[in-house]
Design a protein around this motif. Sequence first.
Motif, short mmCIF file in Angstrom:
data_model
loop_
_atom_site.label_atom_id
_atom_site.label_comp_id
_atom_site.label_asym_id
_atom_site.label_seq_id
_atom_site.Cartn_x
_atom_site.Cartn_y
_atom_site.Cartn_z
N GLY A 163 0.90 -0.96 0.29
CA GLY A 163 -0.36 0.35 -0.13
C GLY A 163 1.25 1.32 0.22
N SER A 164 0.85 1.97 0.79
CA SER A 164 0.98 3.37 1.34
C SER A 164 2.44 3.01 2.20
CB SER A 164 0.16 4.50 1.09
OG SER A 164 -0.18 4.68 1.90
N GLY A 165 3.02 3.55 2.18
CA GLY A 165 4.05 3.76 3.82
C GLY A 165 5.66 4.93 3.90
N PRO A 166 5.65 5.25 4.79
CA PRO A 166 6.76 6.80 4.93
C PRO A 166 7.59 6.05 4.79
CG PRO A 166 5.59 6.03 6.92
CD PRO A 166 4.64 4.50 6.29
N GLY A 167 9.02 6.67 4.13
CA GLY A 167 9.99 6.47 4.39
C GLY A 167 10.75 7.24 5.53
N THR A 168 11.74 6.75 6.23
CA THR A 168 12.23 7.85 7.03
C THR A 168 14.42 8.04 6.89
OG1 THR A 168 13.59 6.23 8.55
CG2 THR A 168 10.92 7.24 9.05
N LEU A 169 14.13 9.26 6.47
CA LEU A 169 15.53 9.68 6.33
C LEU A 169 15.77 10.82 7.06
CD1 LEU A 169 15.06 10.86 2.86
CD2 LEU A 169 16.29 8.85 4.00
N ALA A 170 17.34 10.45 7.84
CA ALA A 170 17.47 11.40 8.85
C ALA A 170 18.22 12.29 7.84
CB ALA A 170 19.23 10.42 9.40
N GLY A 171 17.66 13.84 8.53
CA GLY A 171 18.52 15.12 8.59
C GLY A 171 19.10 15.44 9.14
N ALA A 172 20.59 17.10 8.42
CA ALA A 172 21.35 16.50 9.19
C ALA A 172 21.06 17.25 10.26
CB ALA A 172 22.72 17.98 8.05
N ASN A 173 21.87 16.67 11.74
CA ASN A 173 21.89 17.00 13.42
C ASN A 173 20.50 17.20 13.46
OD1 ASN A 173 24.76 18.63 12.68
ND2 ASN A 173 24.71 19.86 11.73
N ARG A 174 19.93 16.39 12.90
CA ARG A 174 18.61 16.25 13.33
C ARG A 174 17.87 14.49 14.11
NH1 ARG A 174 15.32 19.74 9.11
NH2 ARG A 174 13.48 19.29 10.29
N GLY A 175 16.86 14.13 14.22
CA GLY A 175 16.47 12.99 14.76
C GLY A 175 15.36 12.44 13.11
N PRO A 176 15.55 11.04 13.49
CA PRO A 176 14.76 10.77 11.79
C PRO A 176 13.29 11.77 11.91
CG PRO A 176 16.38 8.68 12.79
CD PRO A 176 16.18 9.88 14.29
N GLU A 177 13.02 11.62 11.03
CA GLU A 177 11.90 12.67 9.99
C GLU A 177 10.67 11.09 9.05
OE1 GLU A 177 11.21 16.77 8.62
OE2 GLU A 177 13.03 16.81 9.42
N VAL A 178 10.02 11.46 9.19
CA VAL A 178 9.17 10.73 7.78
C VAL A 178 9.56 12.04 6.90
CG1 VAL A 178 6.94 9.99 6.54
CG2 VAL A 178 7.75 9.80 8.91
N ARG A 179 10.32 11.61 5.82
CA ARG A 179 9.93 12.61 4.25
C ARG A 179 9.59 11.87 3.50
NH1 ARG A 179 15.57 14.72 5.64
NH2 ARG A 179 15.68 16.25 7.20
N ALA A 180 9.18 10.82 3.15
CA ALA A 180 9.13 10.64 1.84
C ALA A 180 7.69 9.41 2.13
CB ALA A 180 9.90 9.60 1.11
N VAL A 181 7.38 9.38 1.41
CA VAL A 181 5.33 8.20 1.21
C VAL A 181 5.09 8.19 -0.41
CG1 VAL A 181 4.03 10.06 1.54
CG2 VAL A 181 3.59 7.28 1.98
N VAL A 182 5.32 7.20 -0.86
CA VAL A 182 5.11 6.20 -1.82
C VAL A 182 3.56 5.34 -1.90
CG1 VAL A 182 6.03 4.14 -3.98
CG2 VAL A 182 7.15 5.51 -2.45
N VAL A 183 2.69 5.79 -2.83
CA VAL A 183 1.02 5.62 -2.97
C VAL A 183 1.18 4.92 -4.17
CG1 VAL A 183 -0.93 6.54 -2.24
CG2 VAL A 183 0.70 8.00 -1.90
N ARG A 184 0.83 3.49 -3.73
CA ARG A 184 0.18 2.81 -5.01
C ARG A 184 -1.07 3.33 -5.84
NH1 ARG A 184 4.60 1.62 -2.58
NH2 ARG A 184 5.78 -0.43 -3.82
N ALA A 185 -1.28 4.69 -6.24
CA ALA A 185 -2.44 4.74 -7.02
C ALA A 185 -2.17 5.43 -8.19
CB ALA A 185 -2.62 5.75 -6.09
N SER A 186 -3.05 5.92 -9.13
CA SER A 186 -2.30 6.23 -10.67
C SER A 186 -2.89 7.71 -10.65
CB SER A 186 -3.26 5.92 -11.13
OG SER A 186 -3.05 4.53 -11.89
N ALA A 187 -2.37 8.78 -11.01
CA ALA A 187 -2.43 10.51 -10.96
C ALA A 187 -3.72 10.20 -12.32
CB ALA A 187 -1.54 11.20 -10.90
N THR A 188 -4.61 11.27 -12.15
CA THR A 188 -5.83 11.56 -12.94
C THR A 188 -5.65 12.62 -13.88
OG1 THR A 188 -7.67 11.79 -11.05
CG2 THR A 188 -7.47 9.35 -11.99
N ARG A 189 -5.41 13.90 -12.81
CA ARG A 189 -4.84 14.69 -13.33
C ARG A 189 -4.22 16.01 -11.93
NH1 ARG A 189 -9.73 18.35 -10.96
NH2 ARG A 189 -11.37 16.74 -9.91
#
Length: 460
Positions: free
Chosen positions: A190-216
């Motif tokens: 399905g859709s799920g978040p990705g975590t990437l560590a920011g510079a000098n910061r703890g991990p935060e949710v930055r990216a999500v991949v959604v299994r869906a088609s863009a329509t417009r």
Amino acid sequence: MHTPVRPGSRPPGAGPVVPDGARDVVVVGGGIVGLAVAWRAARAGLTVTVLDPTPGDGATHAAAGMLAPVTEADFGEDDALRLHLAAAAAWPAFAADLRAATEADVGLRTAGTLTLAYDADDLALLRRVLALHAAHGLASHELTVADARRREPYLGPRVAGAAWAPADHAVDPRATHAALLGALGGTGAGSGPGTLAGANRGPEVRAVVVRASATRLALDPAGRVVGVHDDAGRLHAAGAVVVAAGWESGALLAEVPGVVVPTRPVKGQTLRLDAGPDLALEHVVRGVVQGRPVYVVPRDPVPDGQGHGCTGHREVVVGATTEENPDDRRATAGGVFALLRDARALLPGIDEAALVDVTPRARPATPDNLPLVGPTAVPGLHLATGHGRNGILLAPLTADAVVAGLTGTALPADAAAALSPTRTDRFAEPRVVPGFASDPGNNPGFDAGRSAAFATTTPR
């Protein structure tokens, strides 16, 4: 005027100027180009949503992964040559960064490329291409057949000549895509978040991949793109939208005023073989057989206990057809036959390899054989599409360019110069009439007219 997601007046990391609840960026398309953009954007501190029902199942899935600015050089396409050289230069750092972030091996092989001529006419064409290389100062030179056999002992008995391009390499597109998808946290169904560590910061949710088609796309009353509607009826609001939807990009943008994106599908078929230790190819082998281009791209051998259970086995990709046909995902008997016929004329040992995969997919072509990369005249809309047969090669450079546009930062001067012909407004100008440019095949220095004997197998 284009406004970056993070205007220069705001310090880096201060957060995007976007509506409440919106993401910084929505990327439409989860092939290697779209995921490279998303990953670089997330690493730059932006929040990103990727929309794709089946990430990586388009042209990325079929691609062999040649990084070949020299052997792809064509007469009259100087802009493409400069772009491809800059793109190849971006790959080592991109692969190293991705491996450092994910510990994944993307299969980058830097063993060079051997080009073969099957008969005397093919050799004459090869020498024309070498003269083109010399005129541009490219690293390539002719080899004797004996020298070619020393580099690749598996060559067949009938080879008229050869050339060597030491800086043309290859990468595994499927492995690279899997690494990018994992880095973005998009490995679920399905859709799920990705975590990437920011510079000098703890991990935060930055990216999500959604299994869906863009329509417009969603536009506000002022004409700014502010998000994307998907096929489940959801609105994905964002400060900017990047369209990286391959050949489908043009249809998605057809109703957006002020932008013209004439992408079209160009179908191609590739084959994947399981080769044993008796076909231990070490280099990409490209060739022309009675005017028909073909390529054979080996991967690294499978370690003990992996793959098909046989140590020393490796994947070998053979390609590719080029067909002005829809993306029907149908393999043809004639296409498969012609690829195997020409590949085995140069490398007879492939007869003993198992045919494990036939992959028909469509590349996203444009009338001038150049991609559309960067911000458009429509506020909030960016493009990363139309890469044709060089999407794998161009993915890292495209990602750097798009993220620079999103963040309002400058590219290095040489990269910016190489990318200048890819501007996104060029088909909207009155002097440009979108049409169909001929695709010169997988080794464009060779005369495509000699491929008429089997029109569906002018490979790339």
